[in-house]
Design a protein around this motif. Sequence first.
Motif, short mmCIF file in Angstrom:
data_model
loop_
_atom_site.label_atom_id
_atom_site.label_comp_id
_atom_site.label_asym_id
_atom_site.label_seq_id
_atom_site.Cartn_x
_atom_site.Cartn_y
_atom_site.Cartn_z
N LYS A 8 1.04 -1.29 0.04
CA LYS A 8 -0.18 -0.06 -0.02
C LYS A 8 0.77 1.22 -0.11
N TYR A 9 0.37 2.49 -0.17
CA TYR A 9 0.97 3.68 -0.46
C TYR A 9 0.57 4.53 0.75
N GLU A 10 1.77 5.41 1.24
CA GLU A 10 1.59 6.43 2.16
C GLU A 10 1.27 7.67 1.26
N PHE A 11 0.06 8.37 1.49
CA PHE A 11 -0.65 9.66 0.74
C PHE A 11 -0.07 10.79 1.58
N GLY A 12 1.04 11.44 1.20
CA GLY A 12 1.69 12.54 1.57
C GLY A 12 0.95 13.85 1.05
N ILE A 13 0.66 14.92 1.94
CA ILE A 13 0.10 16.17 1.47
C ILE A 13 1.11 17.44 1.89
N ILE A 14 1.46 17.83 1.10
CA ILE A 14 2.53 19.03 1.60
C ILE A 14 1.40 20.28 1.57
N LEU A 15 1.18 20.81 2.56
CA LEU A 15 -0.02 21.92 2.69
C LEU A 15 0.34 23.03 2.35
N GLY A 16 1.58 23.40 2.20
CA GLY A 16 2.05 24.86 2.02
C GLY A 16 3.58 24.94 2.49
N LYS A 55 -8.32 2.62 -1.34
CA LYS A 55 -8.11 1.42 -0.83
C LYS A 55 -6.84 0.62 -0.89
N SER A 56 -5.95 1.60 -1.56
CA SER A 56 -4.39 1.21 -1.95
C SER A 56 -3.65 2.25 -1.06
N THR A 57 -4.06 2.73 0.05
CA THR A 57 -3.47 3.63 0.80
C THR A 57 -3.23 3.14 2.40
N SER A 58 -1.90 3.06 2.92
CA SER A 58 -1.94 2.77 4.41
C SER A 58 -1.93 4.09 5.38
N GLN A 59 -1.75 5.06 4.86
CA GLN A 59 -1.98 6.22 5.87
C GLN A 59 -1.85 7.41 5.13
N ILE A 60 -2.45 8.50 5.77
CA ILE A 60 -2.40 10.07 5.29
C ILE A 60 -1.36 10.69 6.11
N ILE A 61 -0.47 11.33 5.20
CA ILE A 61 0.40 12.15 6.10
C ILE A 61 0.47 13.64 5.81
N PHE A 62 0.25 14.47 6.82
CA PHE A 62 0.29 15.88 6.49
C PHE A 62 1.61 16.52 6.90
N THR A 63 2.15 17.27 5.96
CA THR A 63 3.49 17.93 6.28
C THR A 63 3.61 19.32 5.40
N GLY A 64 4.54 19.92 5.62
CA GLY A 64 4.87 21.37 5.17
C GLY A 64 6.17 21.70 4.72
N GLY A 65 6.23 22.77 4.66
CA GLY A 65 6.26 23.98 6.05
C GLY A 65 5.67 23.23 7.20
N GLU A 66 5.12 23.97 8.03
CA GLU A 66 4.81 23.75 9.40
C GLU A 66 3.04 23.51 9.36
N PRO A 67 2.50 22.20 9.26
CA PRO A 67 1.16 21.80 8.92
C PRO A 67 0.33 22.42 9.81
N ILE A 68 0.65 22.71 11.19
CA ILE A 68 -0.40 23.37 12.04
C ILE A 68 -0.77 24.74 11.58
N LEU A 69 -0.09 25.62 10.76
CA LEU A 69 -0.09 26.67 10.25
C LEU A 69 -1.42 26.72 9.36
N ILE A 74 -6.39 21.20 6.64
CA ILE A 74 -6.36 19.84 7.41
C ILE A 74 -8.02 19.52 7.48
N GLN A 75 -8.52 20.45 8.20
CA GLN A 75 -10.05 20.32 8.67
C GLN A 75 -10.83 19.78 7.55
N THR A 76 -10.60 20.77 6.35
CA THR A 76 -11.48 20.62 5.30
C THR A 76 -11.33 19.22 4.65
N ILE A 77 -10.04 19.08 4.42
CA ILE A 77 -9.39 17.84 3.69
C ILE A 77 -10.03 16.67 4.50
N LEU A 78 -9.89 16.47 5.94
CA LEU A 78 -10.18 15.28 6.70
C LEU A 78 -11.83 15.27 6.82
N THR A 79 -12.58 16.54 6.73
CA THR A 79 -13.86 16.52 6.67
C THR A 79 -14.44 15.85 5.54
#
Length: 143
Positions: A8-16, A55-69, A74-79
């Motif tokens: 399976k794949y990691e799904f990495g999201i660079i937020l900014g 179905k081919s994804t093992s986890q979602i990873i949020f990163t950046g910059g600093e993702p808390i910014l 993040i809330q929109t994507i996860l919702t």
Amino acid sequence: MQKYHNNKYEFGIILGFSCNSKCSHCLINSNQEVPISLSEESIDNVVNNYKYIAKSTSQIIFTGGEPILYLDNIQTILTKLKNYIKKTPVKLITNGYFANSINSCTILEKFPKLDEVVLSYDEYHTKYSATNYIFNLQKYFIK
């Protein structure tokens, strides 16, 4: 994306690229003067791409910059993904700047789903992060 386990794949999201630190080793030259973040269209593309490979994804990873910014993104994507990620772990990779007290760690409760927090703290990050941030996060999660 990269293969993780069970084929399976990691799904990495660079937020900014905004970040409160100015680490000399940063590969993407993150800093707060770079106000680039995901547009609504980009968020919709992230969501649609994830749905396609969920179905081919093992986890979602949020990163950046600093993702808390980018907490709103993040809330929109996860919702939008809530029906697709019930069994998929969600990970946050952060420098932990927000953990200046145990109470400040409650910002993590704004995540609709969060399974793992990875703190960037190693020989390259020590001069940019306070040691008490680690202890505050640890106390917050152990409570």
